[in-house]
Write a protein that holds these residues in place. Structure first.
Motif, PDB file in Angstrom:
ATOM      1  N   PHE A  60       0.857  -1.183   0.000  1.00  0.00           N
ATOM      2  CA  PHE A  60       0.000   0.000   0.000  1.00  0.00           C
ATOM      3  C   PHE A  60       0.894   1.233   0.000  1.00  0.00           C
ATOM      4  N   SER A  61       0.290   2.379  -0.255  1.00  0.00           N
ATOM      5  CA  SER A  61       1.042   3.632  -0.198  1.00  0.00           C
ATOM      6  C   SER A  61       0.148   4.744   0.305  1.00  0.00           C
ATOM      7  N   ILE A  62       0.785   5.734   0.872  1.00  0.00           N
ATOM      8  CA  ILE A  62       0.143   6.988   1.230  1.00  0.00           C
ATOM      9  C   ILE A  62       0.875   8.032   0.392  1.00  0.00           C
ATOM     10  N   PRO A  63       0.217   8.569  -0.629  1.00  0.00           N
ATOM     11  CA  PRO A  63       0.906   9.431  -1.603  1.00  0.00           C
ATOM     12  C   PRO A  63       1.774  10.507  -0.941  1.00  0.00           C
ATOM     13  N   GLY A  64       3.026  10.555  -1.402  1.00  0.00           N
ATOM     14  CA  GLY A  64       3.974  11.549  -0.922  1.00  0.00           C
ATOM     15  C   GLY A  64       4.546  11.279   0.455  1.00  0.00           C
ATOM     16  N   VAL A  80      10.369   6.131   1.909  1.00  0.00           N
ATOM     17  CA  VAL A  80       9.894   7.411   2.435  1.00  0.00           C
ATOM     18  C   VAL A  80      10.634   8.541   1.736  1.00  0.00           C
ATOM     19  N   PRO A  81      10.033   9.725   1.678  1.00  0.00           N
ATOM     20  CA  PRO A  81      10.729  10.844   1.044  1.00  0.00           C
ATOM     21  C   PRO A  81      12.003  11.208   1.807  1.00  0.00           C
ATOM     22  N   ALA A  82      13.072  11.433   1.046  1.00  0.00           N
ATOM     23  CA  ALA A  82      14.333  11.885   1.646  1.00  0.00           C
ATOM     24  C   ALA A  82      14.206  13.358   2.002  1.00  0.00           C
ATOM     25  N   GLU A  83      15.011  13.777   2.950  1.00  0.00           N
ATOM     26  CA  GLU A  83      15.034  15.204   3.289  1.00  0.00           C
ATOM     27  C   GLU A  83      15.540  15.988   2.087  1.00  0.00           C
ATOM     28  N   ALA A  84      15.013  17.162   1.905  1.00  0.00           N
ATOM     29  CA  ALA A  84      15.434  18.004   0.783  1.00  0.00           C
ATOM     30  C   ALA A  84      16.938  18.206   0.836  1.00  0.00           C
ATOM     31  N   GLY A  85      17.596  18.006  -0.299  1.00  0.00           N
ATOM     32  CA  GLY A  85      19.037  18.211  -0.383  1.00  0.00           C
ATOM     33  C   GLY A  85      19.877  17.058   0.129  1.00  0.00           C
ATOM     34  N   ALA A  86      19.232  15.974   0.582  1.00  0.00           N
ATOM     35  CA  ALA A  86      19.987  14.817   1.089  1.00  0.00           C
ATOM     36  C   ALA A  86      20.772  14.181  -0.051  1.00  0.00           C
ATOM     37  N   GLU A  87      22.026  13.827   0.230  1.00  0.00           N
ATOM     38  CA  GLU A  87      22.871  13.223  -0.793  1.00  0.00           C
ATOM     39  C   GLU A  87      22.780  11.710  -0.749  1.00  0.00           C
ATOM     40  N   VAL A  88      22.901  11.085  -1.920  1.00  0.00           N
ATOM     41  CA  VAL A  88      22.945   9.625  -2.013  1.00  0.00           C
ATOM     42  C   VAL A  88      24.385   9.210  -1.712  1.00  0.00           C
ATOM     43  N   PRO A  89      24.587   8.329  -0.715  1.00  0.00           N
ATOM     44  CA  PRO A  89      25.960   7.912  -0.411  1.00  0.00           C
ATOM     45  C   PRO A  89      26.563   7.136  -1.578  1.00  0.00           C
ATOM     46  N   GLU A  90      27.862   7.385  -1.854  1.00  0.00           N
ATOM     47  CA  GLU A  90      28.519   6.662  -2.945  1.00  0.00           C
ATOM     48  C   GLU A  90      28.665   5.185  -2.616  1.00  0.00           C
ATOM     49  N   VAL A  91      29.138   4.877  -1.421  1.00  0.00           N
ATOM     50  CA  VAL A  91      29.296   3.494  -0.983  1.00  0.00           C
ATOM     51  C   VAL A  91      28.618   3.370   0.381  1.00  0.00           C
ATOM     52  N   PRO A  92      27.447   2.750   0.427  1.00  0.00           N
ATOM     53  CA  PRO A  92      26.742   2.636   1.707  1.00  0.00           C
ATOM     54  C   PRO A  92      27.565   1.864   2.736  1.00  0.00           C
ATOM     55  N   ALA A  93      27.528   2.329   3.966  1.00  0.00           N
ATOM     56  CA  ALA A  93      28.286   1.688   5.040  1.00  0.00           C
ATOM     57  C   ALA A  93      27.632   0.403   5.517  1.00  0.00           C
ATOM     58  N   MET A  94      26.328   0.324   5.445  1.00  0.00           N
ATOM     59  CA  MET A  94      25.647  -0.877   5.912  1.00  0.00           C
ATOM     60  C   MET A  94      24.812  -1.472   4.792  1.00  0.00           C
ATOM     61  N   SER A  95      24.373  -2.703   5.034  1.00  0.00           N
ATOM     62  CA  SER A  95      23.546  -3.373   4.036  1.00  0.00           C
ATOM     63  C   SER A  95      22.374  -4.049   4.728  1.00  0.00           C
ATOM     64  N   VAL A  96      21.408  -4.425   3.920  1.00  0.00           N
ATOM     65  CA  VAL A  96      20.299  -5.246   4.385  1.00  0.00           C
ATOM     66  C   VAL A  96      20.274  -6.476   3.486  1.00  0.00           C
ATOM     67  N   SER A  97      20.011  -7.630   4.081  1.00  0.00           N
ATOM     68  CA  SER A  97      19.991  -8.878   3.318  1.00  0.00           C
ATOM     69  C   SER A  97      18.610  -9.500   3.361  1.00  0.00           C
ATOM     70  N   PHE A  98      18.215 -10.068   2.226  1.00  0.00           N
ATOM     71  CA  PHE A  98      16.946 -10.760   2.111  1.00  0.00           C
ATOM     72  C   PHE A  98      17.212 -12.179   1.641  1.00  0.00           C
ATOM     73  N   LEU A  99      16.532 -13.135   2.262  1.00  0.00           N
ATOM     74  CA  LEU A  99      16.602 -14.516   1.839  1.00  0.00           C
ATOM     75  C   LEU A  99      15.891 -14.658   0.504  1.00  0.00           C
ATOM     76  N   CYS A 100      16.451 -15.481  -0.361  1.00  0.00           N
ATOM     77  CA  CYS A 100      15.797 -15.840  -1.611  1.00  0.00           C
ATOM     78  C   CYS A 100      16.155 -17.287  -1.897  1.00  0.00           C
ATOM     79  N   VAL A 101      15.752 -17.803  -3.041  1.00  0.00           N
ATOM     80  CA  VAL A 101      16.133 -19.154  -3.442  1.00  0.00           C
ATOM     81  C   VAL A 101      16.999 -19.045  -4.693  1.00  0.00           C
ATOM     82  N   LEU A 102      17.763 -20.096  -4.960  1.00  0.00           N
ATOM     83  CA  LEU A 102      18.730 -20.067  -6.063  1.00  0.00           C
ATOM     84  C   LEU A 102      18.113 -19.688  -7.399  1.00  0.00           C
ATOM     85  N   SER A 103      16.897 -20.153  -7.659  1.00  0.00           N
ATOM     86  CA  SER A 103      16.272 -19.865  -8.957  1.00  0.00           C
ATOM     87  C   SER A 103      15.931 -18.382  -9.126  1.00  0.00           C
TER      88      SER A 103
END
Length: 181
Positions: A60-64, A80-103
């Motif tokens: 679901f979404s709540i517009p904006g 979620v909306p980023a703060e105005a002027g927020a920069e995208v990090p070149e190399v993120p310091a942390m990660s999130v992992s999701f389980l998947c299957v080989l296929s």
């Protein structure tokens, strides 16, 4: 004696390797035990990447304000909306992992590479018998999808894990070591 015990039946995928089948997308509403919040300067573009690249759905979404994405049960992402002027990090310091299957690995690599060329690293095989692929999303999140490969309880990997007190399911040492709860 180890405090660890086999509890693979608690996860959405108990089978390892090429026979593992991905569960359906879970559309129920629940109190989320964990979720990821990803700030983005473009909710629509980020939603498109996570849906077409990773296979999430827009629950679901709540517009904006927020887009709630879901894949399997307990794989929730809130864009979620980023703060105005927020920069995208070149190399993120942390990660999130999701389980998947080989296929799912090869189609995910293909889809993400087509959507954002150069965003994918891998896949690579780990010493603990997973195949992992890392993707840097357009909003700068480091996302890892990890799929369990077949596991041989007599392999070097099994011996290495046993030396750390983690025993293969079905092995003599891999029993429940008493009652766990």
């Amino acid at each position: 004696m180890s405090d660890f015990f086999n509890a693979f039946e608690m996860g959405p995928v108990s089978e390892r390797g090429p026979k593992a089948v991905a569960p359906e997308v879970f559309r129920g509403i629940y109190a989320m035990p964990v979720f990821v919040t990803v700030p983005t300067s473009d909710l629509a573009a980020s939603t498109d990447f996570w849906v077409r690249g990773f296979g999430f759905i827009e629950l679901f979404s709540i517009p904006g304000q927020v887009v709630h994405l879901r894949r399997w049960a307990f794989q929730d992402v809130l864009l979620v909306p980023a703060e105005a002027g927020a920069e995208v990090p070149e190399v993120p310091a942390m990660s999130v992992s999701f389980l998947c299957v080989l296929s799912e690995i090869d189609p995910l690599v293909k889809a993400c590479s087509e959507l954002v060329p150069g965003s994918v690293t891998g896949p690579r095989d780990t010493p603990w018998r997973t195949r992992d692929v890392e993707v840097i999303t357009p909003e700068g999140a480091r996302v890892v999808f990890t799929a369990a490969q077949e596991f041989d309880p007599d392999s070097q990997e099994a011996h290495d894990l046993a030396s750390a007190g983690i025993f293969a399911p079905g092995s003599a040492e891999g029993g429940h070591n008493g009652v766990h709860g």
